[in-house]
Design a protein around this motif. Sequence first.
Motif, PDB file in Angstrom:
ATOM      1  N   ARG A  68       2.143  10.578  -9.210  1.00 22.78           N
ATOM      2  CA  ARG A  68       1.723  10.519 -10.804  1.00 22.78           C
ATOM      3  C   ARG A  68       0.408  11.170 -11.069  1.00 22.78           C
ATOM      4  NH1 ARG A  68       5.021   7.005 -14.201  1.00 22.78           N
ATOM      5  NH2 ARG A  68       7.040   7.436 -13.463  1.00 22.78           N
ATOM      6  N   TYR A  69      -0.668  11.050  -9.985  1.00 19.68           N
ATOM      7  CA  TYR A  69      -1.729  11.594 -10.291  1.00 19.68           C
ATOM      8  C   TYR A  69      -2.044  13.079  -9.598  1.00 19.68           C
ATOM      9  CZ  TYR A  69      -2.518   6.861 -11.595  1.00 19.68           C
ATOM     10  OH  TYR A  69      -2.282   5.547 -11.978  1.00 19.68           O
ATOM     11  N   ASP A  70      -3.041  13.702  -9.826  1.00 21.58           N
ATOM     12  CA  ASP A  70      -3.626  14.888  -9.440  1.00 21.58           C
ATOM     13  C   ASP A  70      -4.855  14.613  -8.856  1.00 21.58           C
ATOM     14  OD1 ASP A  70      -1.794  17.199  -8.987  1.00 21.58           O
ATOM     15  OD2 ASP A  70      -1.695  17.165 -11.337  1.00 21.58           O
ATOM     16  N   PHE A 107       0.913  -1.196   0.201  1.00 22.53           N
ATOM     17  CA  PHE A 107       0.051  -0.044  -0.070  1.00 22.53           C
ATOM     18  C   PHE A 107       1.023   1.178   0.098  1.00 22.53           C
ATOM     19  CE2 PHE A 107      -2.930  -3.225   1.335  1.00 22.53           C
ATOM     20  CZ  PHE A 107      -4.139  -2.612   0.593  1.00 22.53           C
ATOM     21  N   GLY A 108       1.825   1.144   0.652  1.00 20.23           N
ATOM     22  CA  GLY A 108       2.741   2.472   0.659  1.00 20.23           C
ATOM     23  C   GLY A 108       3.229   2.674  -0.716  1.00 20.23           C
ATOM     24  N   THR A 109       3.479   1.467  -1.617  1.00 17.45           N
ATOM     25  CA  THR A 109       4.038   1.855  -2.862  1.00 17.45           C
ATOM     26  C   THR A 109       2.938   2.588  -3.967  1.00 17.45           C
ATOM     27  OG1 THR A 109       5.524  -0.014  -2.769  1.00 17.45           O
ATOM     28  CG2 THR A 109       5.126   0.693  -4.653  1.00 17.45           C
ATOM     29  N   ILE A 110       1.862   2.004  -3.415  1.00 13.84           N
ATOM     30  CA  ILE A 110       0.604   2.606  -4.347  1.00 13.84           C
ATOM     31  C   ILE A 110       0.236   3.980  -3.922  1.00 13.84           C
ATOM     32  CG2 ILE A 110      -1.898   2.496  -4.374  1.00 13.84           C
ATOM     33  CD1 ILE A 110      -1.651  -0.716  -4.213  1.00 13.84           C
ATOM     34  N   ILE A 111       0.425   4.244  -2.667  1.00 17.39           N
ATOM     35  CA  ILE A 111       0.300   5.636  -2.294  1.00 17.39           C
ATOM     36  C   ILE A 111       1.361   6.525  -2.597  1.00 17.39           C
ATOM     37  CG2 ILE A 111       0.390   7.036  -0.091  1.00 17.39           C
ATOM     38  CD1 ILE A 111      -1.033   5.019   1.614  1.00 17.39           C
ATOM     39  N   PRO A 125       0.763   3.616 -24.833  1.00 17.17           N
ATOM     40  CA  PRO A 125       0.240   3.477 -23.750  1.00 17.17           C
ATOM     41  C   PRO A 125       1.292   4.103 -22.367  1.00 17.17           C
ATOM     42  CG  PRO A 125       0.866   1.222 -24.254  1.00 17.17           C
ATOM     43  CD  PRO A 125       1.548   2.241 -25.397  1.00 17.17           C
ATOM     44  N   LEU A 126       1.343   5.329 -22.269  1.00 14.74           N
ATOM     45  CA  LEU A 126       2.169   5.813 -21.201  1.00 14.74           C
ATOM     46  C   LEU A 126       1.356   6.255 -20.114  1.00 14.74           C
ATOM     47  CD1 LEU A 126       4.714   8.171 -23.254  1.00 14.74           C
ATOM     48  CD2 LEU A 126       5.170   6.445 -21.916  1.00 14.74           C
ATOM     49  N   LYS A 127       0.177   6.118 -20.103  1.00 16.03           N
ATOM     50  CA  LYS A 127      -0.823   6.331 -19.050  1.00 16.03           C
ATOM     51  C   LYS A 127      -1.491   5.398 -18.656  1.00 16.03           C
ATOM     52  CE  LYS A 127      -1.002  11.118 -18.011  1.00 16.03           C
ATOM     53  NZ  LYS A 127      -0.274  12.209 -19.038  1.00 16.03           N
ATOM     54  N   GLU A 128      -2.143   5.054 -17.502  1.00 15.81           N
ATOM     55  CA  GLU A 128      -2.958   4.114 -17.198  1.00 15.81           C
ATOM     56  C   GLU A 128      -4.320   4.525 -17.566  1.00 15.81           C
ATOM     57  OE1 GLU A 128       0.290   4.451 -15.420  1.00 15.81           O
ATOM     58  OE2 GLU A 128      -0.998   5.555 -14.537  1.00 15.81           O
ATOM     59  N   SER A 129      -5.105   3.569 -17.806  1.00 16.72           N
ATOM     60  CA  SER A 129      -6.625   4.112 -18.092  1.00 16.72           C
ATOM     61  C   SER A 129      -7.188   4.495 -16.829  1.00 16.72           C
ATOM     62  CB  SER A 129      -7.539   2.741 -18.319  1.00 16.72           C
ATOM     63  OG  SER A 129      -7.389   1.788 -17.352  1.00 16.72           O
ATOM     64  N   ALA A 130      -8.289   5.309 -17.094  1.00 18.43           N
ATOM     65  CA  ALA A 130      -9.174   5.933 -16.137  1.00 18.43           C
ATOM     66  C   ALA A 130      -9.384   5.384 -14.912  1.00 18.43           C
ATOM     67  CB  ALA A 130     -10.021   6.833 -16.406  1.00 18.43           C
ATOM     68  N   ILE A 131      -9.856   3.986 -15.377  1.00 24.17           N
ATOM     69  CA  ILE A 131     -10.360   3.101 -14.196  1.00 24.17           C
ATOM     70  C   ILE A 131      -9.240   2.751 -13.255  1.00 24.17           C
ATOM     71  CG2 ILE A 131     -11.478   0.807 -13.877  1.00 24.17           C
ATOM     72  CD1 ILE A 131     -12.546   0.893 -16.970  1.00 24.17           C
ATOM     73  N   VAL A 132      -8.055   2.602 -13.833  1.00 22.51           N
ATOM     74  CA  VAL A 132      -6.925   2.045 -12.895  1.00 22.51           C
ATOM     75  C   VAL A 132      -6.622   3.196 -12.311  1.00 22.51           C
ATOM     76  CG1 VAL A 132      -4.432   1.376 -12.877  1.00 22.51           C
ATOM     77  CG2 VAL A 132      -6.011   0.411 -14.701  1.00 22.51           C
ATOM     78  N   LYS A 133      -6.551   4.421 -12.813  1.00 22.99           N
ATOM     79  CA  LYS A 133      -6.179   5.663 -12.050  1.00 22.99           C
ATOM     80  C   LYS A 133      -6.978   6.013 -10.964  1.00 22.99           C
ATOM     81  CE  LYS A 133      -5.863  10.391 -12.675  1.00 22.99           C
ATOM     82  NZ  LYS A 133      -6.004  11.729 -13.458  1.00 22.99           N
ATOM     83  N   TRP A 134      -8.285   5.959 -10.922  1.00 22.80           N
ATOM     84  CA  TRP A 134      -9.306   6.165 -10.118  1.00 22.80           C
ATOM     85  C   TRP A 134      -9.302   5.114  -9.009  1.00 22.80           C
ATOM     86  CZ3 TRP A 134      -9.896  11.056  -8.551  1.00 22.80           C
ATOM     87  CH2 TRP A 134      -9.607  12.013  -9.518  1.00 22.80           C
ATOM     88  N   SER A 135      -9.298   3.865  -9.613  1.00 21.62           N
ATOM     89  CA  SER A 135      -9.292   2.851  -8.237  1.00 21.62           C
ATOM     90  C   SER A 135      -7.825   2.941  -7.377  1.00 21.62           C
ATOM     91  CB  SER A 135      -9.292   1.451  -8.961  1.00 21.62           C
ATOM     92  OG  SER A 135      -8.680   1.174 -10.089  1.00 21.62           O
ATOM     93  N   LEU A 136      -6.825   3.135  -8.077  1.00 19.01           N
ATOM     94  CA  LEU A 136      -5.669   3.257  -7.152  1.00 19.01           C
ATOM     95  C   LEU A 136      -5.831   4.402  -6.175  1.00 19.01           C
ATOM     96  CD1 LEU A 136      -2.508   2.896  -9.706  1.00 19.01           C
ATOM     97  CD2 LEU A 136      -3.445   1.281  -7.893  1.00 19.01           C
ATOM     98  N   ILE A 137      -6.294   5.659  -6.913  1.00 20.75           N
ATOM     99  CA  ILE A 137      -6.551   6.827  -5.930  1.00 20.75           C
ATOM    100  C   ILE A 137      -7.467   6.393  -4.813  1.00 20.75           C
ATOM    101  CG2 ILE A 137      -7.564   9.038  -5.728  1.00 20.75           C
ATOM    102  CD1 ILE A 137      -6.323   9.715  -8.403  1.00 20.75           C
ATOM    103  N   THR A 138      -8.757   5.632  -5.138  1.00 16.99           N
ATOM    104  CA  THR A 138      -9.552   5.521  -4.297  1.00 16.99           C
ATOM    105  C   THR A 138      -8.719   4.302  -3.071  1.00 16.99           C
ATOM    106  OG1 THR A 138     -11.264   5.352  -5.950  1.00 16.99           O
ATOM    107  CG2 THR A 138     -11.836   4.443  -3.755  1.00 16.99           C
TER     108      THR A 138
END
Lengths: 253, 291
Positions: free
Chosen positions: A67-69, A57-61, B23-36
Amino acid sequence: MLYLSFIVILPLSMIVVNTLSMSWGEFFETITHPRAVASYKLSFGSALAAGLINVIFGTIIAWVLIRYDFPGKKIIDGLVDLPFALPTAVAGIALTTLYAPSGWIGKFFDFKISYTPLGIVIALTFIGLPFVVRTVQPVLQNLGREVEEASASLGANRFQTFVKVILPELYPAMITGFSLAFSRSLGEYGSVVFIAGNMPMKTEITPLIIMTKLEQYDYVGATAIAVVMLVGSFIILLFINLIQWRMNRKFNY
Amino acid sequence: MTKPLDVDRKMPIVKKAVSNPYPLKESAIVKWSLITISLLYISLFLILPLISIFVTALEKGWETYVASIVHPDALAAIKLTITVALIVVPLNAVFGIAAAWLITKFTFRGKNLLVTLIDLPFAVSPVIAGLIFILLFGAQGLFGDWLFEHDIKIVFALPGIILATLFVTFPFVARELIPLMQTQGITEEEASISLGASGWKTFFYVTLPNIKWGLLYGLILCNARAIGEFGAVSVVSGHIRGETNTMPLHIEILYNEYQFTAAFAVASIMSILAILTIIIKHIASWKAKEF
């Protein structure tokens, strides 16, 4: 140098001096007492489990933060440091209350979390999280996009790029983060005593055994257990360093 | 692969790349599930505990909250904790700067050993940290008899608490400064000395301004640990109410006596301090990056 020897070296050498005053039989009997052995298993096992959870989970965080905003990202980034700043006793009572059968989170589960080994793992997960995030984060930040571009242009899909190109770059940092979190968890006392329930043979961690022996003025016994802990954590850290050294050689850094 | 690509074979690949970008970015689904996942994990382990501290502290109203904090034992604990921090943080700051200075600006034998020794307290359990001071200064300890004859109390008194806290917080400042001073190198100091400045002058006008934000960062972490240390202090304090109880120990006693509201009230003060610590830390690291 004098300050260092007075505050660190002299006190630590007392452990060796005091152990030498014991006979072998005595020493062996103290450290192989069933209660002590049960506590080693619990301490090492739960520190290992918490360390592994934190690596994932630390790596995911860390990934999400770099990478994300998303709204509130700065606050989340700051909150990761909370376990460094919050006194362990405060974290201990808060987590215990939260995960107790009547607590906000505990009441959603049919089984007990506080006062079981699971509770210990949760407390150690709390303590160890920032170690992993803060070691992986800078590596991820400095990772050039070129390698990913190269991988993608060679036809790899995103998942392949992640597993075969990005992840290997992160392994050393992940292992360092794990070993930091692990060695901190192993000796952790403040946050665990509250949530553990401290039942002999079941939820009694090794630092607590040392504490109990001290309260009974059994200084020699306490020292013997301390030696086992120090040697044990030393061996594990050595082992982790060895893996890291071999990996570094494999990837030719 | 050995055959050079001709134009005909190259064309389809380029076409494909244009229609389907790398494919340099993940799909939106992957992105938002990781954020969640991240947000959920942080809420469960970090945010909810923090909120629960304040909610439990204020459960029985402001009056109980204030009463728990102005209780003589609580005030004594707050005073002791401040005293300990005021002694420990400056001492370790001076040592940390001296050690980092020594390690980064000079070469000498045993340097690696010194670096390892500085880190040692991080690898030792706080309980063991407390134990070693008992072994040194306790009644049966190495200096026990001598201390008893001269009627000096170290263990189960303020000096013991200070020593144990010093040990535990020993690496913070040095660890923060060593990498910083290493990247800065010694050229500026050399310039200063060659222009005729004395060693002290060089330190105060060249070195110190360069490291001030890193130093603040180390100090703030050192301070947070010093006021929050539980395991080591718990071993050496002797738990004398109103005398050798620091804030974390006071929280433990209240909690074990089922005075939850009071325990969480004191805990809430420490949480506010922790949040302030994080904010100052982030300002410091942000300022440090500007250099």
